[in-house]
Design a protein around this motif. Structure first.
Motif, PDB file in Angstrom:
ATOM      1  N   TYR A  33      -6.511   9.090   1.938  1.00  0.00           N
ATOM      2  CA  TYR A  33      -5.433   9.437   1.009  1.00  0.00           C
ATOM      3  C   TYR A  33      -4.112   9.620   1.771  1.00  0.00           C
ATOM      4  CZ  TYR A  33      -3.207  12.347  -2.720  1.00  0.00           C
ATOM      5  OH  TYR A  33      -2.373  12.879  -3.678  1.00  0.00           O
ATOM      6  N   PHE A  34      -4.115  10.494   2.775  1.00  0.00           N
ATOM      7  CA  PHE A  34      -2.874  10.789   3.477  1.00  0.00           C
ATOM      8  C   PHE A  34      -2.423   9.597   4.322  1.00  0.00           C
ATOM      9  CE2 PHE A  34      -0.375  14.127   6.055  1.00  0.00           C
ATOM     10  CZ  PHE A  34       0.618  14.153   5.086  1.00  0.00           C
ATOM     11  N   PHE A  35      -3.387   8.860   4.869  1.00  0.00           N
ATOM     12  CA  PHE A  35      -3.057   7.650   5.622  1.00  0.00           C
ATOM     13  C   PHE A  35      -2.282   6.660   4.750  1.00  0.00           C
ATOM     14  CE2 PHE A  35      -4.152   3.221   6.465  1.00  0.00           C
ATOM     15  CZ  PHE A  35      -3.757   3.077   7.786  1.00  0.00           C
ATOM     16  N   CYS A  36      -2.794   6.379   3.566  1.00  0.00           N
ATOM     17  CA  CYS A  36      -2.144   5.411   2.679  1.00  0.00           C
ATOM     18  C   CYS A  36      -0.827   5.948   2.127  1.00  0.00           C
ATOM     19  CB  CYS A  36      -3.082   5.038   1.527  1.00  0.00           C
ATOM     20  SG  CYS A  36      -4.502   4.053   2.053  1.00  0.00           S
ATOM     21  N   LEU A  37      -0.779   7.260   1.853  1.00  0.00           N
ATOM     22  CA  LEU A  37       0.438   7.855   1.307  1.00  0.00           C
ATOM     23  C   LEU A  37       1.597   7.734   2.299  1.00  0.00           C
ATOM     24  CD1 LEU A  37       1.980   9.475  -0.803  1.00  0.00           C
ATOM     25  CD2 LEU A  37       1.012  11.568   0.191  1.00  0.00           C
ATOM     26  N   LEU A  38       1.381   8.153   3.544  1.00  0.00           N
ATOM     27  CA  LEU A  38       2.463   8.100   4.514  1.00  0.00           C
ATOM     28  C   LEU A  38       2.746   6.674   4.979  1.00  0.00           C
ATOM     29  CD1 LEU A  38       2.331  11.266   6.766  1.00  0.00           C
ATOM     30  CD2 LEU A  38       3.408  10.869   4.568  1.00  0.00           C
ATOM     31  N   VAL A 209       0.594  -1.275  -3.255  1.00  0.00           N
ATOM     32  CA  VAL A 209      -0.852  -1.424  -3.014  1.00  0.00           C
ATOM     33  C   VAL A 209      -1.408  -0.172  -2.332  1.00  0.00           C
ATOM     34  CG1 VAL A 209      -2.586  -2.710  -1.713  1.00  0.00           C
ATOM     35  CG2 VAL A 209      -0.797  -3.935  -2.959  1.00  0.00           C
ATOM     36  N   LEU A 210      -0.691   0.346  -1.350  1.00  0.00           N
ATOM     37  CA  LEU A 210      -1.151   1.537  -0.628  1.00  0.00           C
ATOM     38  C   LEU A 210      -1.217   2.755  -1.548  1.00  0.00           C
ATOM     39  CD1 LEU A 210       0.867   0.927   2.647  1.00  0.00           C
ATOM     40  CD2 LEU A 210      -1.628   0.930   2.455  1.00  0.00           C
ATOM     41  N   LEU A 211      -0.254   2.894  -2.460  1.00  0.00           N
ATOM     42  CA  LEU A 211      -0.282   4.015  -3.400  1.00  0.00           C
ATOM     43  C   LEU A 211      -1.425   3.884  -4.401  1.00  0.00           C
ATOM     44  CD1 LEU A 211       3.483   4.712  -4.213  1.00  0.00           C
ATOM     45  CD2 LEU A 211       2.010   5.762  -2.503  1.00  0.00           C
ATOM     46  N   THR A 212      -1.813   2.673  -4.720  1.00  0.00           N
ATOM     47  CA  THR A 212      -2.960   2.463  -5.609  1.00  0.00           C
ATOM     48  C   THR A 212      -4.243   2.996  -4.961  1.00  0.00           C
ATOM     49  OG1 THR A 212      -1.899   0.498  -6.538  1.00  0.00           O
ATOM     50  CG2 THR A 212      -4.267   0.736  -6.895  1.00  0.00           C
ATOM     51  N   VAL A 213      -4.372   2.810  -3.649  1.00  0.00           N
ATOM     52  CA  VAL A 213      -5.523   3.376  -2.926  1.00  0.00           C
ATOM     53  C   VAL A 213      -5.490   4.903  -2.999  1.00  0.00           C
ATOM     54  CG1 VAL A 213      -6.701   3.522  -0.705  1.00  0.00           C
ATOM     55  CG2 VAL A 213      -5.614   1.383  -1.394  1.00  0.00           C
ATOM     56  N   CYS A 214      -4.300   5.499  -2.961  1.00  0.00           N
ATOM     57  CA  CYS A 214      -4.176   6.964  -3.077  1.00  0.00           C
ATOM     58  C   CYS A 214      -4.767   7.455  -4.394  1.00  0.00           C
ATOM     59  CB  CYS A 214      -2.707   7.384  -2.994  1.00  0.00           C
ATOM     60  SG  CYS A 214      -1.948   7.163  -1.374  1.00  0.00           S
TER      61      CYS A 214
END
Length: 459
Positions: A33-38, A209-214
């Motif tokens: 979560y934090f990896f994709c968010l940042l 795309v990264l926020l969708t993983v979040c």
């Protein structure tokens, strides 16, 4: 240290990390979560910095706004940062009651995905705006990403306080922060590698795309938050918390701990704003194009994230587990005081960049995790409402104040700017000490009582 000793120490750290994953299943999802968010944020941050430092005022502001100020004898390009920070603060004031209404009226399973869904949809809109070259796109994007950074990260840490206990937070927040830092490494690397080949518009899609993983991680972590609440017989976050939409700001005014926490954040913002403005002044004169400025800022971000990761992996967990949050709050203040002492005597551009790296890295790796552990010992309104109020409206109020302070002080030269920063850093360290006094008054965390599977399912 010999190579054998280094290998042994590395193996020990790896073993502790594997043990942490084994004893706390939600850690892996928190990391992702934090990896994709940042990572999603840092893909876009260099674009924001390039726009804010742009000498092309028409790329930042809509023509009508430029003409409005020109008719009144004001060259808007000379007040770019002041205008942006003022606009962001006003937006935060408008959004605070909206956010308060959302978290008061809807359960956690609703408002968390809704917040991130909103940011994903708007990223798609920005892709279209940048692709078509809409005038004023720079201002709209700068305002959006500033709001995104504050709300998305504030919501993340509020959610983590639902998932982890205070003891777990001291053990794991350093690891979680490191996962975010690795994501923050990836973002500038992607931007540096791709922006000149695929263009700025397509970087918006990468971030979406990264926020969708979040969002997927939120859905997976929710059951661990429910389990923790059931174990401790706490009110379930799966039910609307109710209360007033402006309860967060009222709590900050009422509670001494929150007041000192807010003051510490505001003064920390003051230190960062002085450095940020000097950094932008340097970039505006040193680089001719937006792409060159984006590359410079991505390099600076990589330096910040490198130092942050080293501290998170080798210092934060051990420091907070053994000594509590006091060193993590006080050490950054001491480092910033030392840095500003040097700058007030010799404000060289390279030294400004170095102090900027140390200041941001100490905030991300030590001060921020330490502050967030406090929220594991308080109620949900403190976490979601007061915490968000401090990280959004109050944070941006500090931005607004100090961006104008910098404008006034800069007329007297960099030495005066950094001399004032030294005083601000000293006051920030004092507020951290007072915060620790109030934090010590919080009740100790009670040992949880096991929750039955039926109780968990009923929530």
């Amino acid at each position: 240290m010999s190579s054998a000793d280094e290998h042994h120490a590395s193996a020990g750290r790896a073993a502790r990390f594997r043990a942490a994953l084994a004893e706390s299943p939600p850690l892996l999802w928190s990391f992702l979560y934090f990896f994709c968010l940042l990572s999603g944020y840092y893909v876009l941050r260099p674009v924001r910095e390039a726009m804010a430092a742009s000498s092309d005022v028409e790329a930042v502001f809509p023509p009508a706004l430029i003409a409005f100020f020109a008719e009144r004898g004001v060259a808007l390009g000379e007040f770019t940062l002041q205008f942006i920070f003022t606009a962001v603060f006003l937006i935060m004031l408008l959004l605070q009651p909206v956010y308060g209404w959302l978290v008061s009226r809807f359960a956690r399973r609703v408002f968390l995905p809704v917040i991130y869904g909103f940011f994903i949809v708007t990223l798609l809109l920005f892709h279209a705006m940048f692709d078509s070259g809409v005038a004023g796109r720079g201002l709209a994007f700068i305002l959006w990403i500033t709001v995104f950074n504050l709300f998305a990260v504030a919501v993340f840490w509020s959610f983590m306080a639902d998932v982890y206990s205070n003891i777990e937070a001291k053990k794991y927040y350093g690891y979680i922060g490191a996962a975010g830092t690795i994501g923050a490494f990836l973002g500038p690397i992607l931007t540096r590698s791709l922006v000149e080949r695929v263009g700025i518009p397509n970087m918006m899609l990468v971030s979406a795309v990264l926020l969708t993983v979040c969002v997927a991680c939120i859905l997976r972590l929710r059951r661990y938050a429910v389990l923790r609440e059931a174990e401790r017989r706490q009110v379930s976050g799966e039910k609307p918390m109710g209360g007033e939409v402006l309860a967060g700001l009222k709590l900050v005014l009422k509670e001494p701990l929150l007041r000192w926490l807010a003051l510490m954040v505001v003064l920390g913002v003051g230190v960062g704003t002085l450095l940020y403005n000097e950094q932008n002044r340097i970039a505006r004169t040193a680089f001719a194009s937006a792409e060159e400025r984006a590359a410079f800022f991505s390099t600076l971000d990589l330096a910040v994230n490198s130092l942050t990761l080293v501290v998170q992996l080798f210092v934060t967990r051990a420091l907070m587990s053994r000594f509590g949050i006091a060193p993590a709050l006080l050490i950054p203040g001491a480092a910033i005081i030392f840095g500003f002492s040097i700058l007030s005597a010799s404000p060289l551009p390279l030294m400004v960049a170095i102090v900027q790296v140390v200041t941001r890295a100490s905030e991300f790796s030590l001060a921020k995790p330490a502050r967030e552990t406090i929220y594991t010992r308080v109620g949900r309104e403190w976490r979601y409402k007061a915490g968000a109020a401090i990280d959004t409206v109050i944070y941006r109020g500090g931005d607004l104040t100090f961006v104008w302070v910098h404008k006034a002080l800069s007329a007297f030269g960099s030495n005066v700017v950094f001399g004032a920063g030294l005083l601000i850093a000293s006051a920030m360290t004092f507020s951290a000490w007072r915060l620790l006094k109030e934090e010590a008054k919080l009740p100790s965390e009670r040992a949880p009582r096991p929750a039955t599977p039926e109780a968990v399912r009923s929530r």
